[in-house]
Enzyme design. Structure first.
Site, PDB file in Angstrom:
ATOM      1  N   TYR A   1      44.602  41.883  20.277  1.00  0.00           N
ATOM      2  CA  TYR A   1      46.029  42.202  20.405  1.00  0.00           C
ATOM      3  C   TYR A   1      46.319  43.665  20.050  1.00  0.00           C
ATOM      4  CZ  TYR A   1      46.774  37.504  21.837  1.00  0.00           C
ATOM      5  OH  TYR A   1      46.711  36.341  22.571  1.00  0.00           O
TER       6      TYR A   1
ATOM      7  N   GLY B   1      55.908  35.966  39.926  1.00  0.00           N
ATOM      8  CA  GLY B   1      54.600  36.378  39.439  1.00  0.00           C
ATOM      9  C   GLY B   1      53.958  35.478  38.405  1.00  0.00           C
ATOM     10  N   THR B   2      53.900  34.200  38.717  1.00  0.00           N
ATOM     11  CA  THR B   2      53.168  33.298  37.816  1.00  0.00           C
ATOM     12  C   THR B   2      52.371  32.295  38.638  1.00  0.00           C
ATOM     13  OG1 THR B   2      53.357  31.537  36.148  1.00  0.00           O
ATOM     14  CG2 THR B   2      55.293  31.923  37.518  1.00  0.00           C
ATOM     15  N   SER B   3      51.173  31.950  38.131  1.00  0.00           N
ATOM     16  CA  SER B   3      50.320  31.004  38.841  1.00  0.00           C
ATOM     17  C   SER B   3      50.772  29.556  38.612  1.00  0.00           C
ATOM     18  CB  SER B   3      48.868  31.178  38.375  1.00  0.00           C
ATOM     19  OG  SER B   3      48.793  30.999  36.978  1.00  0.00           O
TER      20      SER B   3
ATOM     21  N   ARG C   1      45.784  45.361  23.266  1.00  0.00           N
ATOM     22  CA  ARG C   1      46.865  45.107  24.221  1.00  0.00           C
ATOM     23  C   ARG C   1      48.122  45.888  23.837  1.00  0.00           C
ATOM     24  NH1 ARG C   1      47.788  39.419  25.995  1.00  0.00           N
ATOM     25  NH2 ARG C   1      48.684  40.618  27.688  1.00  0.00           N
TER      26      ARG C   1
ATOM     27  N   ASN D   1      55.588  36.463  29.478  1.00  0.00           N
ATOM     28  CA  ASN D   1      54.888  37.695  29.100  1.00  0.00           C
ATOM     29  C   ASN D   1      55.159  38.067  27.654  1.00  0.00           C
ATOM     30  OD1 ASN D   1      54.193  37.641  31.728  1.00  0.00           O
ATOM     31  ND2 ASN D   1      55.571  39.285  32.378  1.00  0.00           N
ATOM     32  N   VAL D   2      54.143  38.656  27.032  1.00  0.00           N
ATOM     33  CA  VAL D   2      54.306  39.091  25.648  1.00  0.00           C
ATOM     34  C   VAL D   2      54.617  40.590  25.594  1.00  0.00           C
ATOM     35  CG1 VAL D   2      52.893  37.226  24.734  1.00  0.00           C
ATOM     36  CG2 VAL D   2      51.793  39.389  25.336  1.00  0.00           C
TER      37      VAL D   2
ATOM     38  N   HIS E   1      55.975  32.807  25.151  1.00  0.00           N
ATOM     39  CA  HIS E   1      54.634  32.872  24.567  1.00  0.00           C
ATOM     40  C   HIS E   1      54.500  33.934  23.481  1.00  0.00           C
ATOM     41  CE1 HIS E   1      52.947  30.837  28.463  1.00  0.00           C
ATOM     42  NE2 HIS E   1      53.558  29.994  27.658  1.00  0.00           N
TER      43      HIS E   1
END
Ligand code: OAD
Length: 229
Positions: free
Chosen positions: A54, A173-175, A57, A88-89, A105
């Site tokens: 993290y 934009g998400t699976s 990131r 998204n984080v 999340h």
């Protein structure tokens, strides 16, 4: 009163800013085993690795900027009561200027006390690296304010409430593989227009209007369609 526009975003909206998604080719989970760097067991096994992951990131976050899709969402606030729900984080929605953002999340720029999870701290950009030895002001160890796999998603209830009140629902934009976020579609009221912008969209019910474009292009189209005459 403005109509309620609820927009649910995933990693794809930040792809054009330069943040890699998780499951596309070359995505984050190809290089980092997800159960090592993003699960409760992983944190118990090797917390140092997770702190490092993290930290990296966060460093990446300072090198990127919101893109046209994040900004288009803000533009829609002129005409709609816009509420963003994001998996998204990153903080790109906030930096673009969105006024209502619910993170499902967690948030990269926050950490929390391990023994007192209600004690949440926002990191300073200039001092944002943590280790297993990092302590908060009470001397307690801290962890990233991220929802790991195997953990509950505390913000799912407010997210469901928002979706069930939506007059228009947009997914970007998400699976749609990670639950409970992927299940939000089930809470849209019957008859509400639903749009899904993604260059490689997942299977969705027929009542979803799929826009198979990258986020910036899809959002430009959607703004044209949603802006009042
Ligand atoms: P994924 O990596 O699973 O999916 C990314 C989606 O973005 C795919 O459907 C791509 O087709 C799409 N995409 C790629 N480029 C795009 C672009 N330029 N514009 C629009 N869409 C694009 O990411 P998520 O679905 O967000 O959780 O993943 C969900 C959760 O899984 C994440 O929040 C993360 C991860 O494990 C945690 O770490 C807790």
């Amino acid at each position: 009163m403005k109509k309620k526009l609820v927009i649910s975003t995933g990693a794809g909206i930040s792809a054009e800013s330069g943040i890699t998604t998780f499951r596309d080719a070359g995505g984050l989970w190809e290089n980092y085993p997800v159960m090592d760097v993003a699960s409760a067991d992983g944190f118990a096994r090797n917390p140092a690795l997770i702190h490092e992951f993290y930290n990296a990131r966060r460093r990446q976050l300072f090198e990127v900027e919101p893109n046209a899709a994040h900004r288009a969402i803000v533009e829609l606030e002129q005409w709609y009561d816009v509420n963003v729900i994001t998996q998204n984080v990153d903080d790109l929605h906030e930096r673009a200027g969105s006024s209502s953002v619910l993170h499902l999340h967690g948030e990269l720029m926050k950490i929390r006390s391990i023994p007192h999870p209600e004690r949440i701290y926002t990191l300073d950009r200039h001092n944002c690296e943590t280790t297993v030895d990092s302590r908060d002001e009470y001397g307690d160890p801290v962890r990233p304010h991220i929802v790991f796999f195997q953990e509950a998603v505390p913000n799912i209830e407010p997210a469901i409430n928002l979706v069930s009140e939506a007059d228009i629902f947009v997914v970007i934009g998400t699976s749609l593989v990670v639950y409970p976020a992927a299940g939000l579609l089930e809470f849209v009221r019957r008859g509400v227009p639903v749009y899904y912008i993604d260059p490689h969209p997942a299977q969705v019910p027929g009542w979803v209007d799929v826009i198979p474009e990258k986020a910036s292009v899809g959002m430009a189209k959607l703004v044209k369609c949603l802006r009042p005459e």
